[in-house]
Design a protein around this motif. Structure first.
Motif, PDB file in Angstrom:
ATOM      1  N   ALA A   1       0.846  -1.193   0.000  1.00 16.75           N
ATOM      2  CA  ALA A   1       0.000   0.000   0.000  1.00 16.75           C
ATOM      3  C   ALA A   1       0.883   1.245   0.000  1.00 16.75           C
TER       4      ALA A   1
ATOM      5  N   SER B   1      -1.853  -7.727  -3.245  1.00 13.35           N
ATOM      6  CA  SER B   1      -2.718  -6.556  -3.277  1.00 13.35           C
ATOM      7  C   SER B   1      -1.845  -5.309  -3.169  1.00 13.35           C
TER       8      SER B   1
ATOM      9  N   SER C   1      -1.543  -0.750  -4.339  1.00 11.49           N
ATOM     10  CA  SER C   1      -2.104   0.476  -4.893  1.00 11.49           C
ATOM     11  C   SER C   1      -1.049   1.159  -5.751  1.00 11.49           C
TER      12      SER C   1
ATOM     13  N   ILE D   1      -6.336   7.999  -3.454  1.00 13.53           N
ATOM     14  CA  ILE D   1      -5.384   7.341  -2.563  1.00 13.53           C
ATOM     15  C   ILE D   1      -4.824   8.307  -1.523  1.00 13.53           C
TER      16      ILE D   1
ATOM     17  N   PHE E   1      -6.443   0.402  -7.108  1.00 12.91           N
ATOM     18  CA  PHE E   1      -6.182  -0.652  -6.137  1.00 12.91           C
ATOM     19  C   PHE E   1      -6.368  -1.982  -6.871  1.00 12.91           C
TER      20      PHE E   1
END
Length: 110
Positions: free
Chosen positions: A18, A45, A47, A91, A103
């Motif tokens: 992230a 995962s 961003s 974000i 994302f």
């Protein structure tokens, strides 16, 4: 980031990044390294700052990088990841203006 992954002998079933990739730039090496280190079915995962389709990777005046969604999708396919989800939303805020990001949730094939 690259050095640590290249030196590691660990495997990962979950990776979260992230607000990290905006400082990396080109992601080819990162995708290749994670493809080697992630277990089959593992989830990644992350961003990115949203880039315009077709723009690839761009260094912005903020000294952060944007990554186009088609660039991410192409890297995912090339390195054996499947896009499970993508969501566009702010974000962060810069000078009280929202900065749009994407994302992603990817899954390692296998």
């Amino acid at each position: 980031l690259h050095d640590r992954l290249a030196e590691s002998t660990h495997t990962f079933d979950t990776v979260l990044a992230a607000d990290v990739l905006i400082y990396v730039g080109a992601l080819e090496r990162l995708f290749a390294l994670l493809a080697q280190r992630m277990t089959a079915g593992g989830v990644w995962s992350f961003s990115v700052e949203a880039g315009e389709p077709g723009s690839g990777v761009q260094l912005l005046t903020s000294l952060r990088y944007s990554h186009a969604p088609d660039y991410i999708a192409a890297l995912a396919q090339q390195h054996g990841f499947r896009v499970l989800g993508q969501h566009t939303a702010p974000i962060r805020h810069d000078q009280r203006q929202p900065v749009m990001g994407d994302f992603f949730v990817l899954q390692r094939d296998g």
